[in-house]
Design a protein around this motif. Structure first.
Motif, PDB file in Angstrom:
ATOM      1  N   ARG A 269       0.453  -1.229  -0.109  1.00 35.54           N
ATOM      2  CA  ARG A 269       0.343  -0.231   0.267  1.00 35.54           C
ATOM      3  C   ARG A 269       1.089   1.448  -0.338  1.00 35.54           C
ATOM      4  O   ARG A 269       0.806   2.033  -1.000  1.00 35.54           O
ATOM      5  CB  ARG A 269      -0.878  -0.433   1.200  1.00 35.54           C
ATOM      6  N   GLY A 270       1.999   0.910   0.896  1.00 33.39           N
ATOM      7  CA  GLY A 270       2.804   2.078   1.011  1.00 33.39           C
ATOM      8  C   GLY A 270       3.014   2.684  -0.681  1.00 33.39           C
ATOM      9  O   GLY A 270       3.720   3.682  -0.739  1.00 33.39           O
ATOM     10  N   LYS A 271       3.885   1.647  -1.239  1.00 31.99           N
ATOM     11  CA  LYS A 271       4.574   1.562  -2.465  1.00 31.99           C
ATOM     12  C   LYS A 271       2.954   2.543  -3.679  1.00 31.99           C
ATOM     13  O   LYS A 271       4.320   3.381  -4.342  1.00 31.99           O
ATOM     14  CB  LYS A 271       4.715   0.570  -3.118  1.00 31.99           C
ATOM     15  N   LEU A 272       2.148   2.473  -3.095  1.00 35.01           N
ATOM     16  CA  LEU A 272       1.638   2.098  -4.580  1.00 35.01           C
ATOM     17  C   LEU A 272       1.196   3.930  -4.250  1.00 35.01           C
ATOM     18  O   LEU A 272       0.643   4.562  -4.916  1.00 35.01           O
ATOM     19  CB  LEU A 272       0.044   1.145  -3.886  1.00 35.01           C
ATOM     20  N   PHE A 273       0.880   4.142  -2.827  1.00 36.34           N
ATOM     21  CA  PHE A 273       0.864   5.881  -2.555  1.00 36.34           C
ATOM     22  C   PHE A 273       1.690   5.977  -2.589  1.00 36.34           C
ATOM     23  O   PHE A 273       1.273   7.558  -3.235  1.00 36.34           O
ATOM     24  CB  PHE A 273       0.319   5.218  -0.595  1.00 36.34           C
ATOM     25  N   ALA A 274       2.896   5.727  -3.295  1.00 38.79           N
ATOM     26  CA  ALA A 274       3.887   7.060  -3.177  1.00 38.79           C
ATOM     27  C   ALA A 274       3.774   7.317  -4.890  1.00 38.79           C
ATOM     28  O   ALA A 274       4.263   7.832  -5.027  1.00 38.79           O
ATOM     29  CB  ALA A 274       5.447   6.237  -2.939  1.00 38.79           C
ATOM     30  N   ALA A 275       3.778   6.312  -5.411  1.00 44.30           N
ATOM     31  CA  ALA A 275       3.307   6.216  -6.482  1.00 44.30           C
ATOM     32  C   ALA A 275       1.986   6.898  -7.503  1.00 44.30           C
ATOM     33  O   ALA A 275       2.123   7.661  -7.810  1.00 44.30           O
ATOM     34  CB  ALA A 275       2.898   5.023  -8.103  1.00 44.30           C
ATOM     35  N   ARG A 276       1.169   6.402  -6.759  1.00 41.15           N
ATOM     36  CA  ARG A 276       0.424   7.489  -7.258  1.00 41.15           C
ATOM     37  C   ARG A 276      -0.231   9.412  -6.655  1.00 41.15           C
ATOM     38  O   ARG A 276       0.129  10.271  -7.546  1.00 41.15           O
ATOM     39  CB  ARG A 276      -1.066   7.156  -6.164  1.00 41.15           C
ATOM     40  N   ALA A 277       1.436   9.140  -6.129  1.00 38.41           N
ATOM     41  CA  ALA A 277       1.491  11.305  -5.459  1.00 38.41           C
ATOM     42  C   ALA A 277       2.252  11.341  -6.889  1.00 38.41           C
ATOM     43  O   ALA A 277       1.897  12.569  -6.794  1.00 38.41           O
ATOM     44  CB  ALA A 277       2.180  10.653  -3.863  1.00 38.41           C
ATOM     45  N   LYS A 278       2.726  10.397  -7.362  1.00 37.08           N
ATOM     46  CA  LYS A 278       3.345  11.461  -9.255  1.00 37.08           C
ATOM     47  C   LYS A 278       2.839  11.304  -9.892  1.00 37.08           C
ATOM     48  O   LYS A 278       3.135  12.013 -10.969  1.00 37.08           O
ATOM     49  CB  LYS A 278       4.294  10.570  -9.647  1.00 37.08           C
ATOM     50  N   ARG A 279       1.055  11.265 -10.095  1.00 38.13           N
ATOM     51  CA  ARG A 279      -0.098  11.451 -10.917  1.00 38.13           C
ATOM     52  C   ARG A 279      -0.314  12.668 -11.016  1.00 38.13           C
ATOM     53  O   ARG A 279      -0.047  13.673  -9.874  1.00 38.13           O
ATOM     54  CB  ARG A 279      -1.073  10.469 -10.255  1.00 38.13           C
ATOM     55  N   VAL A 280      -1.019  13.256 -11.927  1.00 34.62           N
ATOM     56  CA  VAL A 280      -2.070  14.370 -11.595  1.00 34.62           C
ATOM     57  C   VAL A 280      -2.685  14.270 -10.544  1.00 34.62           C
ATOM     58  O   VAL A 280      -3.336  13.315 -11.678  1.00 34.62           O
ATOM     59  CB  VAL A 280      -2.165  14.701 -13.410  1.00 34.62           C
ATOM     60  N   HIS A 281      -3.135  15.401 -10.079  1.00 33.72           N
ATOM     61  CA  HIS A 281      -3.532  15.559  -8.971  1.00 33.72           C
ATOM     62  C   HIS A 281      -5.078  15.534  -9.393  1.00 33.72           C
ATOM     63  O   HIS A 281      -5.191  16.805 -10.094  1.00 33.72           O
ATOM     64  CB  HIS A 281      -3.400  15.984  -7.575  1.00 33.72           C
ATOM     65  N   PRO A 282      -5.865  15.002  -8.840  1.00 31.22           N
ATOM     66  CA  PRO A 282      -7.260  16.192  -9.178  1.00 31.22           C
ATOM     67  C   PRO A 282      -7.440  17.540  -8.307  1.00 31.22           C
ATOM     68  O   PRO A 282      -6.518  18.362  -7.409  1.00 31.22           O
ATOM     69  CB  PRO A 282      -8.728  15.285  -8.385  1.00 31.22           C
ATOM     70  N   SER A 283      -8.104  18.376  -8.984  1.00 30.39           N
ATOM     71  CA  SER A 283      -7.693  19.554  -8.481  1.00 30.39           C
ATOM     72  C   SER A 283      -9.278  19.776  -6.856  1.00 30.39           C
ATOM     73  O   SER A 283      -9.892  19.450  -7.102  1.00 30.39           O
ATOM     74  CB  SER A 283      -8.811  20.851  -9.274  1.00 30.39           C
ATOM     75  N   LEU A 284      -8.459  21.127  -6.860  1.00 37.54           N
ATOM     76  CA  LEU A 284      -9.000  20.700  -5.050  1.00 37.54           C
ATOM     77  C   LEU A 284     -10.132  22.338  -4.948  1.00 37.54           C
ATOM     78  O   LEU A 284      -9.639  23.566  -5.823  1.00 37.54           O
ATOM     79  CB  LEU A 284      -7.613  22.030  -4.367  1.00 37.54           C
ATOM     80  N   ASP A 285     -11.424  21.959  -4.955  1.00 37.09           N
ATOM     81  CA  ASP A 285     -12.243  23.648  -4.417  1.00 37.09           C
ATOM     82  C   ASP A 285     -11.239  24.312  -2.805  1.00 37.09           C
ATOM     83  O   ASP A 285     -11.471  23.474  -1.932  1.00 37.09           O
ATOM     84  CB  ASP A 285     -13.545  22.767  -4.662  1.00 37.09           C
ATOM     85  N   ASP A 286     -10.637  25.730  -3.434  1.00 36.85           N
ATOM     86  CA  ASP A 286     -10.301  25.610  -2.354  1.00 36.85           C
ATOM     87  C   ASP A 286     -11.108  26.716  -1.413  1.00 36.85           C
ATOM     88  O   ASP A 286     -10.075  27.904  -0.645  1.00 36.85           O
ATOM     89  CB  ASP A 286      -8.053  26.228  -1.860  1.00 36.85           C
ATOM     90  N   LYS A 287     -12.036  27.092  -1.389  1.00 35.31           N
ATOM     91  CA  LYS A 287     -13.104  27.623  -0.778  1.00 35.31           C
ATOM     92  C   LYS A 287     -12.527  27.156   0.753  1.00 35.31           C
ATOM     93  O   LYS A 287     -13.227  26.196   0.836  1.00 35.31           O
ATOM     94  CB  LYS A 287     -13.964  28.582  -1.404  1.00 35.31           C
ATOM     95  N   ILE A 288     -13.046  28.134   1.477  1.00 33.49           N
ATOM     96  CA  ILE A 288     -13.188  27.593   3.292  1.00 33.49           C
ATOM     97  C   ILE A 288     -14.540  28.211   3.679  1.00 33.49           C
ATOM     98  O   ILE A 288     -14.690  29.740   3.409  1.00 33.49           O
ATOM     99  CB  ILE A 288     -12.214  28.010   3.891  1.00 33.49           C
ATOM    100  N   LEU A 289     -15.427  26.772   4.217  1.00 35.27           N
ATOM    101  CA  LEU A 289     -17.196  27.442   4.388  1.00 35.27           C
ATOM    102  C   LEU A 289     -16.690  27.310   5.682  1.00 35.27           C
ATOM    103  O   LEU A 289     -16.520  26.305   6.693  1.00 35.27           O
ATOM    104  CB  LEU A 289     -17.436  26.878   3.948  1.00 35.27           C
TER     105      LEU A 289
END
Length: 683
Positions: free
Chosen positions: A404-424
């Protein structure tokens, strides 16, 4: 409505694209969702006087298009229609077009969603409504393909020009029906059974809907709806009903096994499309994860299940890593899409996993997760969810953990989904409370620190004079007057924070927010609170909402908070008002249990009674944490080193830390032993 084309009903999750500038009016919007549309050739306006005045002066109908940043079909419709010059030109010539972020403006979303549901029997996002220049809707739908949309525009333009009287009559009738729905609480029938019988009715009503095989409620899609399970857990505790507890733990176990839970990075997606929690709609919302942290924390307190501890820790690691701002605020959501495809960030091809893992790790992963070369989802892709033969404890096996740790590290190098950075404010308050609940359950001081940092952030940036709130914060700017849910959820969260750190400042903030709501939002006729102040501009309906949705009813949480405040303050004003609100909702509780479970929580406190626990002395915080590591849903806590609240009066003894357990202002003999106090406060 025969003049209009048919519609598709689709749920939503959108891709975000690079922000641009155009001739429309969204370039300075506070919402990332609106900014996504700033380069559209459509002459979008934000909701406000400018758009409504233009529509009135030019005698044009309104297009009111509503969505949110994580909405997939919102993005599809934008690409197909709103970026098309021919479609945009037609919209600009014959309509005044308004874009709304439903998360910033839940009041407007409610009005036009009710219009869609009245017309079509269902709804979703994107939500596209047509209205007269004064905002009164006469038609609404969800997603339309480009051809459907253009034909609909033409039909509505023709009808507006040639049969305006009919559209006006439709809008008046529709608005009146919406008004009835959104203010129905004012006419609520107060007749119902006694509290104990009603509490049983709510339980049985929910139990009939429980899926004991796969968890949650029967059918698909499956939404977590945590407040319902909070009630079932409270019921299990107060009545010792094993079936209620089993219903709750089955849900928690199945979700923890499923694809709705991110098995690598922690955190939950918004819902599962299937009936076994395996296939998520991949967007992650702050409000879901906040409420689920609280739910798993309460379940851990009640059961001691170590798998729940792991879920709490992993989910809060996700929140800290991906949803927490430098200032201590919490961002709203993470998109389902990346690189134009839903779920691409989260799913796996078998060959990719085989390249990343050695043979023993891959074998352990295959034994634990339902992965295969042919895939378990679309196009040979694999969603990580547990195999039927695997147990949650298998995730802690060394080889599985390493994989799981290896897959997580590899996934972190992918293009990330965008973030809605407003704070409600309201969603932050839910997460603040989630951190407090996690601190109580696990005792990790970092969780209390995160809660305190968030509370200070909200106070610094969102809370003004006389406890007036602003709803949204983004990039050092606040915007939009707060709604009832902001006041209710933050009052609840700060009261819970006080009960954990005994910093009276947060108690005072909670009470101040309640007092502001009493002054500006309370409707004496209905005995409930309205969604916004009466001074809100250009709003057709000031709603009185009482039913739960994906978050609890703001009125329901307001009643619970007032009740608890009243118990600590020995102030009958708060307790009486909470009881009056509950009385007005009892008929609805008896007839539709699943929509009003936040109120049923108060019903349980009323029927079984609430303990008032005072802890005074130098070691008050330590004793408090030892006591509150247990699930005690019908107790309120006050304490510290000073007698600064009515519950604490005349209870301080120099050089000692004493615990007093009281009920209805009558206290048992004090003790300095947590075990003795626990016996007094538990069933």
């Amino acid at each position: 409505m025969a003049i209009f084309t048919g519609m598709c009903v689709l749920s939503c999750h959108a891709d975000r694209k690079s922000l641009g500038q155009s001739g429309n009016h969204l370039g300075n919007a506070s919402s990332p969702y609106l900014l996504e549309h700033a380069d559209n050739p459509v002459g979008w306006y934000e909701w406000g006087d400018e758009a409504l005045k233009k529509a009135k002066e030019e005698n044009k109908p309104l297009i009111i298009s509503i969505g949110y940043a994580a909405c997939h079909w919102c993005h599809v419709m934008e690409e197909e229609s709103f970026m098309d010059t021919a479609v945009a030109n037609y919209m600009n010539a014959h309509f005044v077009s308004i874009k709304i972020d439903r998360e910033e403006r839940p009041d407007l979303d409610e009005i036009y969603m009710n219009a869609a549901q009245l017309i079509n029997g269902n709804g979703g996002w994107p939500l596209n409504a047509f209205a007269l220049p004064d905002g009164k809707p006469f038609y609404a739908g969800t997603y339309f393909s480009k051809d459907q949309w253009l034909k609909l525009l033409q039909n509505i333009h023709k009808a507006y020009e040639q049969d305006n009287a009919t559209l006006t009559k439709q809008s008046e009738d529709l608005t009146q029906e919406i008004r009835k729905i959104q203010t129905a609480a004012a006419d609520a029938d107060t007749s119902a059974e006694g509290n104990g019988t009603l509490y049983e009715l709510v339980y049985k009503g929910l139990l009939d809907q429980v899926d004991f095989a796969d968890g949650g409620f029967k059918g698909a899609p499956k939404f977590p709806t945590p407040v319902r399970w909070e009630f079932l857990m409270q019921y299990a505790y107060l009545t010792k009903d094993k079936k209620a507890l089993s219903a709750t733990t089955t849900l928690l176990d199945k979700m923890a096994r499923g694809g709705i839970y991110d098995q690598l990075g922690g955190g939950f997606a918004r819902y599962a499309t299937d009936d076994q929690w395996r296939v998520p709609h991949f967007e992650k919302m702050l409000y879901d994860n906040a409420q689920l942290v609280s739910l798993y924390a309460h379940a851990y307190q009640l059961t001691g299940n170590e798998n729940y501890r792991r879920i709490i820790k992993e989910t809060l690691s996700f929140v800290k890593r991906e949803l927490t701002s430098a200032e201590g605020g919490f961002y709203s959501s993470i998109n389902a899409d990346s690189e134009g495809k839903e779920g691409k960030f989260y799913v796996w091809q078998y060959d990719e996993m085989a390249r990343l893992l050695d043979a023993p790790e891959l074998a352990a992963l295959e034994k634990t997760f339902a992965i295969s070369k042919k895939g378990n989802w679309e196009k040979g892709e694999n969603i990580l969810y547990l195999d039927q033969s695997a147990g949650l404890s298998d995730l802690s096996e060394p080889l599985v953990a390493k994989a799981r740790g290896k897959l997580f590290a590899a996934r972190a190098k992918r293009v990330h989904p965008s973030l809605d950075d407003k704070i409600l404010v309201s969603w932050n308050a839910l997460m603040l409370k989630g951190y407090v609940d996690a601190y109580r359950a696990l005792g990790d001081p970092a969780y209390l620190q995160a809660a305190e940092e968030n509370a200070r952030f909200l106070e610094k940036y969102m809370l003004g004079r006389n406890f007036r709130l602003q709803r949204s914060f983004r990039r050092q700017k606040v915007s939009i007057d707060a709604f009832l849910e902001d006041y209710a959820f933050l009052a609840d969260a700060t009261l819970h924070l006080y009960q954990s750190n005994f910093n009276k400042h947060w108690f005072d903030v909670s009470e101040g927010l309640i007092e502001y709501a009493d002054t500006y939002l309370f409707d004496a006729e209905s005995n409930f609170y309205t969604t916004h102040t009466a001074k809100k501009e250009n709003i057709l309906i000031n709603s009185i909402g009482v039913n739960d949705g994906v978050v609890p009813s703001a009125n329901g949480i307001m009643s619970l908070t007032q009740y608890r405040l009243g118990k600590i303050l020995y102030d009958e004003k708060y307790v009486t008002n909470a009881r009056k609100m509950l009385d007005r909702i009892k008929f609805s509780l008896a007839t539709d249990a699943s929509s009003y479970t936040s109120w049923a929580l108060l019903l349980g406190l009323e029927h079984y009674g609430t303990y008032e626990v005072a802890i005074l002395g130098k070691n008050a915080l330590g004793q408090n944490l030892l006591l509150q590591k247990y699930y005690l849903p019908n107790a309120v806590f006050a304490g510290g080193e000073n007698e600064n609240l009515p519950l604490l009066d005349d209870k301080k003894v120099a050089g000692q830390t004493r615990i007093y357990v009281c009920k209805d202002k009558v206290c048992k003999l004090p003790t300095d032993e947590v075990d003795q106090a626990l016996k007094m406060v538990t069933f």
